[in-house]
Motif scaffolding. Structure first.
Motif, PDB file in Angstrom:
ATOM      1  N   UNK A  73      43.054  24.184  43.382  1.00 31.09           N
ATOM      2  CA  UNK A  73      44.073  25.009  42.733  1.00 31.09           C
ATOM      3  C   UNK A  73      43.618  26.449  42.528  1.00 31.09           C
ATOM      4  N   UNK A  74      42.314  26.683  42.682  1.00 22.08           N
ATOM      5  CA  UNK A  74      41.780  28.043  42.550  1.00 22.08           C
ATOM      6  C   UNK A  74      41.734  28.675  43.936  1.00 22.08           C
ATOM      7  N   UNK A  75      42.482  29.758  44.123  1.00 18.50           N
ATOM      8  CA  UNK A  75      42.534  30.450  45.405  1.00 18.50           C
ATOM      9  C   UNK A  75      41.706  31.745  45.388  1.00 18.50           C
ATOM     10  N   UNK A  76      41.310  32.193  44.216  1.00 23.74           N
ATOM     11  CA  UNK A  76      40.509  33.392  44.069  1.00 23.74           C
ATOM     12  C   UNK A  76      40.095  33.537  42.625  1.00 23.74           C
ATOM     13  N   UNK A  77      39.147  34.432  42.356  1.00 19.51           N
ATOM     14  CA  UNK A  77      38.647  34.587  40.987  1.00 19.51           C
ATOM     15  C   UNK A  77      38.343  36.042  40.679  1.00 19.51           C
ATOM     16  N   UNK A  78      38.400  36.356  39.392  1.00 19.02           N
ATOM     17  CA  UNK A  78      38.085  37.690  38.884  1.00 19.02           C
ATOM     18  C   UNK A  78      37.036  37.550  37.800  1.00 19.02           C
ATOM     19  N   UNK A  79      35.956  38.313  37.888  1.00 21.40           N
ATOM     20  CA  UNK A  79      34.993  38.419  36.799  1.00 21.40           C
ATOM     21  C   UNK A  79      35.291  39.686  36.007  1.00 21.40           C
TER      22      UNK A  79
ATOM     23  N   UNK B 263      43.571  43.980  39.978  1.00 20.19           N
ATOM     24  CA  UNK B 263      42.780  42.917  40.603  1.00 20.19           C
ATOM     25  C   UNK B 263      43.664  41.732  40.970  1.00 20.19           C
ATOM     26  N   UNK B 264      44.575  41.372  40.091  1.00 18.87           N
ATOM     27  CA  UNK B 264      45.482  40.250  40.359  1.00 18.87           C
ATOM     28  C   UNK B 264      46.385  40.568  41.543  1.00 18.87           C
TER      29      UNK B 264
ATOM     30  N   UNK C  45      36.312  31.818  48.870  1.00 15.18           N
ATOM     31  CA  UNK C  45      37.499  32.326  48.179  1.00 15.18           C
ATOM     32  C   UNK C  45      37.180  33.718  47.629  1.00 15.18           C
ATOM     33  N   UNK C  46      38.136  34.636  47.671  1.00 22.47           N
ATOM     34  CA  UNK C  46      37.845  36.014  47.256  1.00 22.47           C
ATOM     35  C   UNK C  46      37.469  36.130  45.784  1.00 22.47           C
ATOM     36  N   UNK C  47      36.430  36.905  45.524  1.00 19.03           N
ATOM     37  CA  UNK C  47      35.930  37.128  44.167  1.00 19.03           C
ATOM     38  C   UNK C  47      35.896  38.633  43.917  1.00 19.03           C
ATOM     39  N   UNK C  48      36.592  39.091  42.889  1.00 20.89           N
ATOM     40  CA  UNK C  48      36.642  40.508  42.543  1.00 20.89           C
ATOM     41  C   UNK C  48      35.976  40.721  41.186  1.00 20.89           C
ATOM     42  N   UNK C  49      35.193  41.777  41.058  1.00 19.72           N
ATOM     43  CA  UNK C  49      34.684  42.205  39.756  1.00 19.72           C
ATOM     44  C   UNK C  49      35.627  43.258  39.197  1.00 19.72           C
ATOM     45  N   UNK C  50      36.191  42.993  38.034  1.00 19.54           N
ATOM     46  CA  UNK C  50      37.029  43.965  37.323  1.00 19.54           C
ATOM     47  C   UNK C  50      36.156  44.542  36.210  1.00 19.54           C
TER      48      UNK C  50
ATOM     49  N   UNK D  69      47.006  30.311  40.517  1.00 20.05           N
ATOM     50  CA  UNK D  69      45.889  30.041  41.435  1.00 20.05           C
ATOM     51  C   UNK D  69      44.764  31.067  41.358  1.00 20.05           C
ATOM     52  N   UNK D  70      44.774  31.923  40.333  1.00 17.84           N
ATOM     53  CA  UNK D  70      43.704  32.900  40.144  1.00 17.84           C
ATOM     54  C   UNK D  70      42.943  32.562  38.863  1.00 17.84           C
ATOM     55  N   UNK D  71      41.634  32.365  38.981  1.00 20.26           N
ATOM     56  CA  UNK D  71      40.806  32.066  37.819  1.00 20.26           C
ATOM     57  C   UNK D  71      40.212  33.367  37.290  1.00 20.26           C
ATOM     58  N   UNK D  72      40.582  33.723  36.065  1.00 19.62           N
ATOM     59  CA  UNK D  72      40.002  34.900  35.411  1.00 19.62           C
ATOM     60  C   UNK D  72      38.825  34.425  34.564  1.00 19.62           C
ATOM     61  N   UNK D  73      37.633  34.892  34.919  1.00 16.31           N
ATOM     62  CA  UNK D  73      36.400  34.493  34.237  1.00 16.31           C
ATOM     63  C   UNK D  73      35.951  35.675  33.388  1.00 16.31           C
TER      64      UNK D  73
END
Length: 258
Positions: free
Chosen positions: A47-53, A191-192, A97-102, A12-16
């Motif tokens: 299905x996406x609960x959060x994302x990481x850029x 981040x995950x 939905x939470x978005x984190x920059x890695x 459920x985490x989209x890594x962009x």
């Protein structure tokens, strides 16, 4: 599906991943369009609960804008470019939905602005941040003058933008620009792990936290009124009933986002 991005959905985490390694992942107009499209996907896909850029490779998150595209722009076209960037970054900033920059290397110019549009930032030890637009006769155009000031304060933001200097990950941490600094290999796992912790919480409440925190920085909103409104709205949700019952019964809550 995308030419400048790659995406991977796991648990459920989209890594962009910004994927222009030959250009140090520089931000161009096509990428901006695709960032808008991928955020549409984040908003609409249940299905996406959060994302990481993050950026491809270990040298750059996004090392700035593709300056070659600026040479032929008129003032009107420059304004349109900035407006389109504001729309996309606003979409990121206000995601329910939470978005984190890695941030895995250089985050300069538009890259720093992209990172700042995310809800918060984690940096690898080699990361560097800056808004060096004055070196080109420009200023930040994708919200950088506003978000950098909000995050690190007027004095530091003024200095950073007027000198065009870069700061290290350690300085970014001490200034409040990033939340954590970790080794390169620990960046995505960190981040995950944070997103997985957030996923265990009530998603509607998480979305309302985003609304209220952003309202605190919006001159057109009363943040306290937003908090009262969103707090009250929580009482109409099944998640509050589940969370309260789980607390009383001393068990783990099973939130459904309803």
């Amino acid at each position: 599906m995308y030419q400048t991005l790659t995406t991977q959905l796991e648990k459920n985490i989209l890594i962009i991943t910004i994927n222009r390694p030959d250009k140090m992942n520089a931000l161009n107009q096509l990428m901006m369009q695709e960032l808008g499209l991928v955020m549409d996907e984040v908003y609409s896909n249940r299905n996406i609960k959060g994302a990481i850029f993050t950026g491809s490779g270990e040298k750059a998150f996004v090392a700035g804008a593709d300056i070659s595209e600026f040479l032929s722009l008129s003032p009107k076209q420059g304004g349109e470019l900035a407006k389109s960037g504001h729309v996309v970054f606003h979409h990121i900033e206000n995601s329910p939905k939470p978005i984190i920059a890695a941030v895995n290397g250089f985050a300069l110019g538009g890259g720093c602005e992209l990172a700042m549009a995310c809800h918060f930032r984690i940096a690898s030890e080699n990361a560097k941040f800056g808004q060096p637009e004055v070196n080109l006769g420009l200023i930040p155009g994708y919200g950088g003058t506003q978000r950098l000031t909000q995050l690190i304060g007027k004095g530091k933001a003024m200095e950073l933008m007027m000198t065009g200097d870069m700061i290290t990950a350690a300085e970014a941490l001490s200034w409040g620009l990033v939340n954590h600094v970790v080794k390169q290999e620990e960046l995505l796992p960190k981040a995950i792990a944070i997103l997985q912790k957030i996923q265990a919480k009530a998603p509607l409440a998480v979305a309302r936290v985003v609304k209220c925190v952003n309202a605190a920085l919006d001159k057109d909103q009363d943040g306290y009124e937003a908090e009262i409104r969103e707090f009250a709205a929580c009482f109409s949700t099944k998640d509050l009933q589940e969370g309260a019952a789980a607390f009383v019964q001393k068990r783990q809550a099973n939130f459904t986002g309803e």
